[in-house]
Design an enzyme around this catalytic site. Structure first.
Site, PDB file in Angstrom:
ATOM      1  N   GLY A   1      17.975  -8.382 -51.422  1.00  0.00           N
ATOM      2  CA  GLY A   1      18.871  -7.872 -50.400  1.00  0.00           C
ATOM      3  C   GLY A   1      18.237  -7.794 -49.033  1.00  0.00           C
ATOM      4  O   GLY A   1      18.169  -8.775 -48.295  1.00  0.00           O
TER       5      GLY A   1
ATOM      6  N   GLY B   1      16.841  -4.814 -56.305  1.00  0.00           N
ATOM      7  CA  GLY B   1      16.326  -3.530 -55.834  1.00  0.00           C
ATOM      8  C   GLY B   1      14.856  -3.566 -55.501  1.00  0.00           C
ATOM      9  O   GLY B   1      14.023  -3.752 -56.392  1.00  0.00           O
TER      10      GLY B   1
ATOM     11  N   CYS C   1      27.824   0.151 -55.570  1.00  0.00           N
ATOM     12  CA  CYS C   1      27.772   0.710 -54.221  1.00  0.00           C
ATOM     13  C   CYS C   1      28.001   2.222 -54.262  1.00  0.00           C
ATOM     14  O   CYS C   1      28.971   2.695 -54.854  1.00  0.00           O
ATOM     15  CB  CYS C   1      28.816   0.056 -53.339  1.00  0.00           C
ATOM     16  SG  CYS C   1      28.790   0.653 -51.627  1.00  0.00           S
TER      17      CYS C   1
ATOM     18  N   HIS D   1      20.935  -3.464 -60.310  1.00  0.00           N
ATOM     19  CA  HIS D   1      20.106  -2.766 -59.326  1.00  0.00           C
ATOM     20  C   HIS D   1      19.328  -1.704 -60.091  1.00  0.00           C
ATOM     21  O   HIS D   1      19.915  -0.774 -60.639  1.00  0.00           O
ATOM     22  CB  HIS D   1      20.984  -2.141 -58.251  1.00  0.00           C
ATOM     23  CG  HIS D   1      20.205  -1.560 -57.105  1.00  0.00           C
ATOM     24  ND1 HIS D   1      20.702  -1.507 -55.829  1.00  0.00           N
ATOM     25  CD2 HIS D   1      18.966  -1.016 -57.038  1.00  0.00           C
ATOM     26  CE1 HIS D   1      19.798  -0.938 -55.027  1.00  0.00           C
ATOM     27  NE2 HIS D   1      18.751  -0.633 -55.751  1.00  0.00           N
TER      28      HIS D   1
END
Length: 357
Positions: A231, A209, A96, A168
């Site tokens: 996501g 991603g 993050c 990611h």
């Protein structure tokens, strides 16, 4: 539970989005997909006593708890607490990029300190007992060279005893880009993640991603990835990603035949939530994209966006919205419906901001 099997497809942890109501909804669409909590900061559990952040329903299994932190002892205690609550996996956030996370010296900034990550993971595993500890990371941050940084990072986490990692496939720019821009601006490097399969044959690797369709997810599995983590697409167009996931990804029967059946299946959860003193919009805010790309999608979004937040809104509001969209699907008299995407509006109501993953 064969968690590796469920990790073939997972829904990414997304701050302010993948709460227990969101997970209940996603579980209606797919019984097999691995679901993640929002990131829970270890200090909130250990020093703040925020056990309520860990509440979940048994129907959510398989479900993983994502932790944020950088202190080995504190993360170990948080992992012990999470394992005791019954989570199927404990995940450490090393991806993050938000300012709030950086200020706590965790999230993507930990890509700069793989030894600290390894120390945290070793402590977490010792505390979590039989519950597996995993990592979600980036391919690098700022001016780092991903081709050098990612193998070094994976070596550290593997040597700490970790065997499952979600990557990611973008760098994170901790200075100069917002969290939203960090999800779109840095280029994706899927090939680097694929290369890690050959470099680390003992690791279970999932890619994350920019994956927008179930076809794209299946293509990554066909290329040898052990898992795919989706996501925003799973949140904004949940039926497109999850409705067929059990059949296509796991070789099992789909729990619902279509989006209408899924909406009907959510009704008992909504009723329990309301009976417990919750608000209708706390559930339906996660369901606005259920009919994305289908007749009646705009009507569904408008009726729920306008009605569910009103004081005392109950199942009648939900039932009216479902009846309206069912009629639109049957008659296909709603031209111009479109999939919900970033910046779209629902009857004049702005769409919610894109989540952090």
């Amino acid at each position: 539970m064969q968690i590796d099997h469920h990790a073939r497809l997972s829904v990414a942890p997304m701050m302010d989005w993948t709460d227990r109501n969101c997970r209940a909804f996603h579980r209606v669409l797919s019984r097999k997909t691995l679901l993640y909590t929002e990131m829970v900061v270890s200090a909130a559990l250990v020093r703040g006593g925020a056990r309520h952040l860990l509440t979940f329903d048994a129907a959510e299994h398989p479900v993983a708890l994502q932790l944020g932190g950088s202190d080995p002892a504190e993360l170990a205690e948080a992992a012990r607490i999470g394992a005791g609550e019954g989570y199927d996996e404990i995940n450490l956030n090393c991806g993050c990029p938000s300012d709030r996370v950086q200020s706590g010296t965790f999230g993507a900034v930990l890509m700069k300190d793989p030894q600290r990550v390894a120390d945290c993971l070793a402590a977490m595993q010792a505390a979590a007992g039989p519950v597996e500890v995993t990592v979600k990371c980036r391919i690098g941050v700022d001016d780092q060279d991903p081709a050098r940084v990612l193998p070094d990072f994976l070596t550290h986490v593997r040597d700490a005893g970790i065997r499952r990692v979600s990557v990611h496939a973008r760098k994170a720019w901790l200075q100069g880009l917002s969290p939203k821009e960090n999800r779109d601006v840095p280029p994706l490097d899927y090939d680097l993640v694929i290369e890690m399969l050959r470099a680390f044959p003992d690791l279970h690797l999932s890619v994350n991603g920019g994956i927008g369709t179930l076809d794209e997810a299946a293509a990554f599995l066909d290329r040898g990835l052990h898992g795919v983590m989706v996501g925003r697409a799973a949140y904004q167009r949940p039926a497109d990603i999850l409705l067929e996931a059990d059949r296509r990804v796991f070789g099992a029967a789909n729990p619902c035949a279509d989006a209408v059946e899924a909406a009907q299946a959510m009704r008992p959860h909504i009723a329990r939530h309301l009976e417990g003193g919750g608000r209708l919009d706390q559930v339906t805010r996660h369901m606005l994209g259920l009919f994305a790309g289908r007749p009646g999608a705009r009507l569904w979004r408008r009726l729920l966006s306008e009605g569910a937040h009103r004081p005392g809104a109950g199942l009648d509001v939900y039932d009216d919205a479902l009846a309206a969209v069912t009629q639109a699907l049957e008659t296909e008299t709603q031209p111009g419906d479109e999939a919900m995407g970033e910046g779209s509006t629902a009857g004049g109501v702005p769409s919610r901001p894109v989540p952090t993953s």
